[in-house]
Design a protein around this motif. Sequence first.
Motif, mmCIF file in Angstrom:
data_model
loop_
_atom_site.group_PDB
_atom_site.id
_atom_site.type_symbol
_atom_site.label_atom_id
_atom_site.label_comp_id
_atom_site.label_asym_id
_atom_site.label_seq_id
_atom_site.Cartn_x
_atom_site.Cartn_y
_atom_site.Cartn_z
ATOM 1 N N CYS A 37 4.286 3.429 -7.915
ATOM 2 C CA CYS A 37 2.863 3.678 -7.699
ATOM 3 C C CYS A 37 2.323 4.451 -8.903
ATOM 4 O O CYS A 37 2.725 5.599 -9.133
ATOM 5 C CB CYS A 37 2.639 4.469 -6.408
ATOM 6 S SG CYS A 37 0.883 4.710 -6.070
ATOM 7 N N CYS A 42 -0.556 5.774 -9.361
ATOM 8 C CA CYS A 42 -1.528 6.830 -9.058
ATOM 9 C C CYS A 42 -0.900 8.223 -9.080
ATOM 10 O O CYS A 42 -1.433 9.137 -9.692
ATOM 11 C CB CYS A 42 -2.173 6.581 -7.701
ATOM 12 S SG CYS A 42 -3.178 5.083 -7.648
ATOM 13 N N HIS A 43 0.244 8.391 -8.410
ATOM 14 C CA HIS A 43 0.857 9.713 -8.325
ATOM 15 C C HIS A 43 2.360 9.694 -8.563
ATOM 16 O O HIS A 43 3.049 10.669 -8.280
ATOM 17 C CB HIS A 43 0.532 10.359 -6.975
ATOM 18 C CG HIS A 43 -0.935 10.505 -6.749
ATOM 19 N ND1 HIS A 43 -1.652 9.629 -5.973
ATOM 20 C CD2 HIS A 43 -1.822 11.388 -7.253
ATOM 21 C CE1 HIS A 43 -2.932 9.985 -5.991
ATOM 22 N NE2 HIS A 43 -3.060 11.040 -6.750
ATOM 23 N N VAL A 52 0.860 -1.187 0.000
ATOM 24 C CA VAL A 52 0.000 0.000 0.000
ATOM 25 C C VAL A 52 0.896 1.237 0.000
ATOM 26 O O VAL A 52 1.700 1.420 0.920
ATOM 27 C CB VAL A 52 -0.921 0.012 1.240
ATOM 28 C CG1 VAL A 52 -1.793 1.249 1.258
ATOM 29 C CG2 VAL A 52 -1.783 -1.242 1.288
ATOM 30 N N CYS A 53 0.759 2.068 -1.012
ATOM 31 C CA CYS A 53 1.559 3.291 -1.099
ATOM 32 C C CYS A 53 1.235 4.184 0.094
ATOM 33 O O CYS A 53 0.078 4.341 0.483
ATOM 34 C CB CYS A 53 1.258 4.024 -2.405
ATOM 35 S SG CYS A 53 2.220 5.544 -2.611
ATOM 36 N N CYS A 72 -2.782 3.710 -2.751
ATOM 37 C CA CYS A 72 -2.869 2.901 -3.978
ATOM 38 C C CYS A 72 -1.952 1.686 -3.841
ATOM 39 O O CYS A 72 -1.084 1.643 -2.985
ATOM 40 C CB CYS A 72 -2.430 3.716 -5.184
ATOM 41 S SG CYS A 72 -3.521 5.101 -5.566
#
Length: 192
Positions: A154, A156-157, A129-130, A135
């Motif tokens: 990751c 997501c970002h 889990v980031c 994410c």
Amino acid sequence: MADHAGTEAVLPQGAEGAGEGVRRRDFINIAAVSAAGVGGVVTLLPLISQMAPSADVLAESSTEIDISAIQPGQAIKAIFRKQPVFIRNLTPAEIEDANKVDVGSLRDPESLKDRTKEGKENWLITMGVCTHLGCVPLGAGEGEVKGEFGGYFCPCHGSSYDTAARIRKGPAPKNLMVPEYAFTSDTIVKIG
């Protein structure tokens, strides 16, 4: 001499049952406080018990994973407490790369030794889990992007983690978390 045998003591009006009136009042007070206490317990018990972990969470409070099939350089995803866990068998080159990094230059300074068990430095076990917004990073699955530091990326970002799952670039504030774990044998790891 006067004869006192036939005389009775005269009590003030209303004083005859005074002892009993106090006892009744005490009983009513005790009964009312007791009823309020029982009512409070009956009201709070369901509220408190609903905060206890459910049976499915208790069943997943620990998990054992067979790591015998994970080859050096490979990683797997497992589930622990309904969240992904990454288990990676680091190669000697990945261990060397992780140990070359100046720990003082890291945002969340931890060495590979801090993140692994003694004698099992090749086994890196982290939550998948980031630490930015939760994410699931890529890099544990076959053919997934590992990012520019060879660990996890990751999508997501854009946070990038190195081979020791330490944050190296992007908005994530912390390294991937290492859960409590222990090796129960050379091929079995118990998480939790």
